[in-house]
Design a protein around this motif. Structure first.
Motif, PDB file in Angstrom:
ATOM      1  N   ILE A 454       0.830  -1.205   0.000  1.00  0.00           N
ATOM      2  CA  ILE A 454       0.000   0.000   0.000  1.00  0.00           C
ATOM      3  C   ILE A 454       0.859   1.248   0.000  1.00  0.00           C
ATOM      4  O   ILE A 454       0.595   2.208  -0.733  1.00  0.00           O
ATOM      5  CB  ILE A 454      -0.974  -0.029   1.200  1.00  0.00           C
ATOM      6  N   GLU A 455       1.891   1.251   0.816  1.00  0.00           N
ATOM      7  CA  GLU A 455       2.791   2.406   0.860  1.00  0.00           C
ATOM      8  C   GLU A 455       3.480   2.621  -0.482  1.00  0.00           C
ATOM      9  O   GLU A 455       3.650   3.761  -0.930  1.00  0.00           O
ATOM     10  CB  GLU A 455       3.824   2.209   1.966  1.00  0.00           C
ATOM     11  N   THR A 456       3.856   1.545  -1.145  1.00  0.00           N
ATOM     12  CA  THR A 456       4.516   1.656  -2.445  1.00  0.00           C
ATOM     13  C   THR A 456       3.593   2.303  -3.469  1.00  0.00           C
ATOM     14  O   THR A 456       3.999   3.209  -4.216  1.00  0.00           O
ATOM     15  CB  THR A 456       4.962   0.265  -2.937  1.00  0.00           C
ATOM     16  N   ILE A 457       2.342   1.859  -3.516  1.00  0.00           N
ATOM     17  CA  ILE A 457       1.374   2.440  -4.453  1.00  0.00           C
ATOM     18  C   ILE A 457       1.143   3.908  -4.127  1.00  0.00           C
ATOM     19  O   ILE A 457       1.159   4.772  -5.009  1.00  0.00           O
ATOM     20  CB  ILE A 457       0.048   1.660  -4.401  1.00  0.00           C
ATOM     21  N   ALA A 458       0.915   4.200  -2.852  1.00  0.00           N
ATOM     22  CA  ALA A 458       0.595   5.573  -2.444  1.00  0.00           C
ATOM     23  C   ALA A 458       1.742   6.534  -2.737  1.00  0.00           C
ATOM     24  O   ALA A 458       1.526   7.662  -3.176  1.00  0.00           O
ATOM     25  CB  ALA A 458       0.226   5.605  -0.961  1.00  0.00           C
ATOM     26  N   GLN A 459       2.950   6.097  -2.493  1.00  0.00           N
ATOM     27  CA  GLN A 459       4.092   6.991  -2.667  1.00  0.00           C
ATOM     28  C   GLN A 459       4.548   7.081  -4.115  1.00  0.00           C
ATOM     29  O   GLN A 459       4.818   8.174  -4.625  1.00  0.00           O
ATOM     30  CB  GLN A 459       5.237   6.525  -1.767  1.00  0.00           C
ATOM     31  N   GLN A 460       4.596   5.957  -4.810  1.00  0.00           N
ATOM     32  CA  GLN A 460       5.138   5.965  -6.168  1.00  0.00           C
ATOM     33  C   GLN A 460       4.108   6.348  -7.227  1.00  0.00           C
ATOM     34  O   GLN A 460       4.465   6.944  -8.249  1.00  0.00           O
ATOM     35  CB  GLN A 460       5.746   4.601  -6.504  1.00  0.00           C
ATOM     36  N   ILE A 461       2.842   6.001  -7.022  1.00  0.00           N
ATOM     37  CA  ILE A 461       1.807   6.283  -8.025  1.00  0.00           C
ATOM     38  C   ILE A 461       1.003   7.528  -7.675  1.00  0.00           C
ATOM     39  O   ILE A 461       0.723   8.357  -8.543  1.00  0.00           O
ATOM     40  CB  ILE A 461       0.864   5.079  -8.186  1.00  0.00           C
ATOM     41  N   TYR A 462       0.642   7.689  -6.408  1.00  0.00           N
ATOM     42  CA  TYR A 462      -0.168   8.850  -6.025  1.00  0.00           C
ATOM     43  C   TYR A 462       0.675  10.095  -5.742  1.00  0.00           C
ATOM     44  O   TYR A 462       0.196  11.210  -5.892  1.00  0.00           O
ATOM     45  CB  TYR A 462      -0.989   8.543  -4.766  1.00  0.00           C
ATOM     46  N   GLY A 463       1.913   9.884  -5.287  1.00  0.00           N
ATOM     47  CA  GLY A 463       2.738  11.015  -4.878  1.00  0.00           C
ATOM     48  C   GLY A 463       2.574  11.383  -3.418  1.00  0.00           C
ATOM     49  O   GLY A 463       2.935  12.487  -2.996  1.00  0.00           O
ATOM     50  N   ALA A 464       2.036  10.470  -2.611  1.00  0.00           N
ATOM     51  CA  ALA A 464       1.836  10.729  -1.179  1.00  0.00           C
ATOM     52  C   ALA A 464       3.160  10.645  -0.421  1.00  0.00           C
ATOM     53  O   ALA A 464       4.109   9.977  -0.855  1.00  0.00           O
ATOM     54  CB  ALA A 464       0.843   9.723  -0.601  1.00  0.00           C
ATOM     55  N   ASP A 465       3.197  11.302   0.722  1.00  0.00           N
ATOM     56  CA  ASP A 465       4.355  11.187   1.615  1.00  0.00           C
ATOM     57  C   ASP A 465       4.196  10.017   2.581  1.00  0.00           C
ATOM     58  O   ASP A 465       5.158   9.301   2.864  1.00  0.00           O
ATOM     59  CB  ASP A 465       4.531  12.479   2.426  1.00  0.00           C
ATOM     60  N   HIS A 466       2.959   9.859   3.081  1.00  0.00           N
ATOM     61  CA  HIS A 466       2.735   8.870   4.136  1.00  0.00           C
ATOM     62  C   HIS A 466       1.403   8.147   3.910  1.00  0.00           C
ATOM     63  O   HIS A 466       0.523   8.641   3.201  1.00  0.00           O
ATOM     64  CB  HIS A 466       2.717   9.537   5.514  1.00  0.00           C
ATOM     65  N   VAL A 467       1.275   6.985   4.559  1.00  0.00           N
ATOM     66  CA  VAL A 467       0.012   6.258   4.641  1.00  0.00           C
ATOM     67  C   VAL A 467      -0.307   6.070   6.112  1.00  0.00           C
ATOM     68  O   VAL A 467       0.524   5.604   6.893  1.00  0.00           O
ATOM     69  CB  VAL A 467       0.081   4.883   3.953  1.00  0.00           C
ATOM     70  N   GLU A 468      -1.510   6.459   6.490  1.00  0.00           N
ATOM     71  CA  GLU A 468      -1.961   6.289   7.869  1.00  0.00           C
ATOM     72  C   GLU A 468      -3.017   5.190   7.907  1.00  0.00           C
ATOM     73  O   GLU A 468      -3.977   5.208   7.133  1.00  0.00           O
ATOM     74  CB  GLU A 468      -2.552   7.601   8.393  1.00  0.00           C
TER      75      GLU A 468
END
Length: 562
Positions: A454-468
């Motif tokens: 989930i963190e990989t998708i959020a950071q690499q595809i969405y451009g997010a910094d963190h997942v909570e």
């Protein structure tokens, strides 16, 4: 003298001359014994009866995705159909493979979903409504399972199912917010066991996902047997196999699982089969239809719902991985009006030329183009042309693509059709990419933990910094690992309008946090759904549903459908 009003999609479709579906089948080598006719212009195909020469999938796959969608509409299905027609016109043996429309969005906001203008799959009114009954079969199988579960509990509950921990829900192929949360079993001891329950929309159901990821009838039954319906009082998972009803469910789907063959306005053969939502489920047409098309054609043009952050990511990390194939090209659709919306312009001002807004919104397209490259694919940008686009705006986007080193073309497949001249430039660009060697690979390794995926998708595809992860989500993560489901891929459930989990945040934001509120193991489909933000598994209707403009006359002629 005023110019006549342009024809509607439905009017264009009615003026088209359809070829008998037997001729369409013959054109790609489908033998008569594999054809099950549904009238003159629709048929189901039995892949097991294709015969010699069509044993293995060999065709190249072209995936059409898009920048983040807007309420203005982008025309991804239209572009998919138009591109396929243009490739066929250029001499490539081509098929289309797309999803069946859901009645919920059709009667809600979207209207029809079979393409538009002179790039449509036909017969559009049949496809948009009940078609060959696939969605009814999926709904029936899903709800039969829930009837059997509730009956098992009522009849003594030999498996010890905890009614409070049932995770499977009934479905309806309709937007109906009143059914999101319900109470069933009221009325006394003979009316069942009272419990809280609810409905999802059919296209968000696990049966739909299983249907679309099954490689054939045997795999369909095996996947159905692995569906987890809930947990026992001592928190052990209960599957369809435990109930012993996978055979009955497979029986209800035995005809639906066969791909549906139709045609485009230009006569290109098309499979329209399956229809999972991309903001909730994995958003791709059935694997069986795609693989069957690859057995019949040299090039298969397909689409994945919404932008690269949703449907395309799931196509790569779920569908292509399950199917064991690599896409050969990826097309990222953009429109001038969507760029303007991501640049801060409201919907009612999109027809006015505004180069500054286009320039401000280009960051959204750039992230989607970069996402495609992260899977090792060479992206082609397709600018889907609308009549309000100015030459200056179109030229600026083309020049931006050149500076970025990305192939791009303007496509007018709505107005001129891919069978005309509207898709020639785009088809030429895609054909060039098909000659190149690609180095496709999924985004993440299945050996990673669910949290890390989930963190990989959020950071690499969405451009997010963190997942909570909320407290319930953390608890579910532990259960997933304990039950041995940790190596499954992840299916993110997120708003389609934004890279974030907030639909109001447009453009290409950074520095944000994605919040995962819950995780739902879909053990039959073979993935873990991560629910983010406020995304709903049962949509609601808008204040003025599209159904209000639809009608049928005494002769059965439909009006107002797109």
């Amino acid at each position: 003298m005023s110019e006549p009003a342009p024809l509607t999609d439905l009017e264009i479709a009615r003026r088209a001359t359809l070829r008998p579906i037997t001729e369409i089948a013959e054109a790609v080598g489908i033998p008569a014994e594999a054809l099950e006719l549904y009238g003159s212009y629709k048929a189901k195909i039995d892949p097991a009866k294709l015969g010699a020469g069509f044993e293995e999938p060999r065709g190249q796959v072209v995936l059409v995705t898009a920048m983040s969608p807007t309420p203005a509409g982008e025309g991804k299905s239209t572009l998919t159909v138009g591109l396929a027609d243009a490739l066929a016109k250029a001499g490539h043996k081509t098929m289309v493979a797309i999803r069946e429309p859901s009645l919920g969005p059709i009667l809600g906001m979207k209207g029809g979903a079979t393409g538009g203008g002179y790039s449509q799959v036909l017969p559009m009114d049949d496809i948009n409504l009940h078609f060959t009954g696939d969605f009814h079969a999926i709904t029936s199988a899903n709800n039969a399972l829930m009837a059997l579960v509730d009956n098992h509990i009522y009849q003594g509950n030999a498996l010890g199912i905890d009614p409070r921990r049932l995770t499977f829900r009934r479905v309806l192929d309709m937007n109906d917010r009143a059914l999101r949360q319900v109470v069933i079993g009221l009325g006394g001891p003979t009316q069942g066991v009272p419990r809280e329950a609810g409905f999802d929309i059919t296209v968000a159901s696990e049966v739909m996902a299983v249907f679309c990821l099954a490689s054939g009838p045997a795999d369909l039954k095996a996947r159905l047997s692995r569906i987890t319906v809930g947990y026992t009082y001592d928190r052990q998972p209960v599957t369809v196999a435990d109930l012993g009803v996978q055979g009955a469910l497979a029986m209800l789907l035995k005809d639906a699982i066969k791909p549906n063959l139709v045609q485009t306005i230009a006569g290109t053969p098309a499979f329209v089969h399956g229809g999972p939502f991309a903001n909730i489920a994995h958003g791709c047409n059935s694997l069986l239809a795609t693989q069957t098309a690859r057995r019949l054609a040299d090039v298969v043009v397909t689409e994945a719902g919404f932008g690269s952050d949703l449907g395309a990511e799931k196509f790569m990390d779920i569908k292509a991985r399950v199917g064991g194939f690599a896409p050969s090209a990826i097309v990222v659709l953009a429109t001038i009006r969507s760029l303007k919306m991501h640049g801060g312009i409201p919907k009612d001002q999109l027809k006015e030329p505004n180069l500054e807004a286009v320039q401000a919104g280009i960051a959204n397209l750039e992230r989607h183009v970069d996402n495609a490259a992260k899977f090792g694919l060479t992206p082609v940008v397709a600018i889907n042309k609308f009549t309000s686009d100015s030459p200056e705006e179109l030229d600026w986007v083309l020049d931006w693509c050149r500076q970025k080193g990305v192939e791009a073309a303007v496509a007018d497949v709505w107005g001129q059709g891919g069978g005309g001249t509207g898709g020639d430039a785009l088809a030429a660009k895609v054909a060039q990419v098909l000659q190149q060697q690609q180095s496709f690979s999924p985004l993440y390794d299945l050996d990673l933990t669910v949290e890390k995926k989930i963190e990989t998708i959020a950071q690499q595809i969405y451009g997010a910094d963190h997942v909570e992860f909320t407290g319930p989500a953390r608890k579910r993560l532990a259960e997933i690992e304990a039950n041995g489901w940790g190596k499954l891929p992840v299916c993110m459930a997120k708003t389609q309008y934004s890279f974030t989990d907030d639909p109001s945040v447009l453009g290409a934001p950074s520095g944000f946090t994605i919040t995962v509120r819950d995780l739902i193991p879909k053990t039959g489909a073979g993935f873990i759904v991560a629910l983010t933000g406020d995304v709903m598994t049962m949509p609601g209707l808008p204040k003025e549903p599209a159904a209000g403009r639809m009608d049928v006359d005494d002769d059965g002629v439909i009006t107002g459908l797109f």
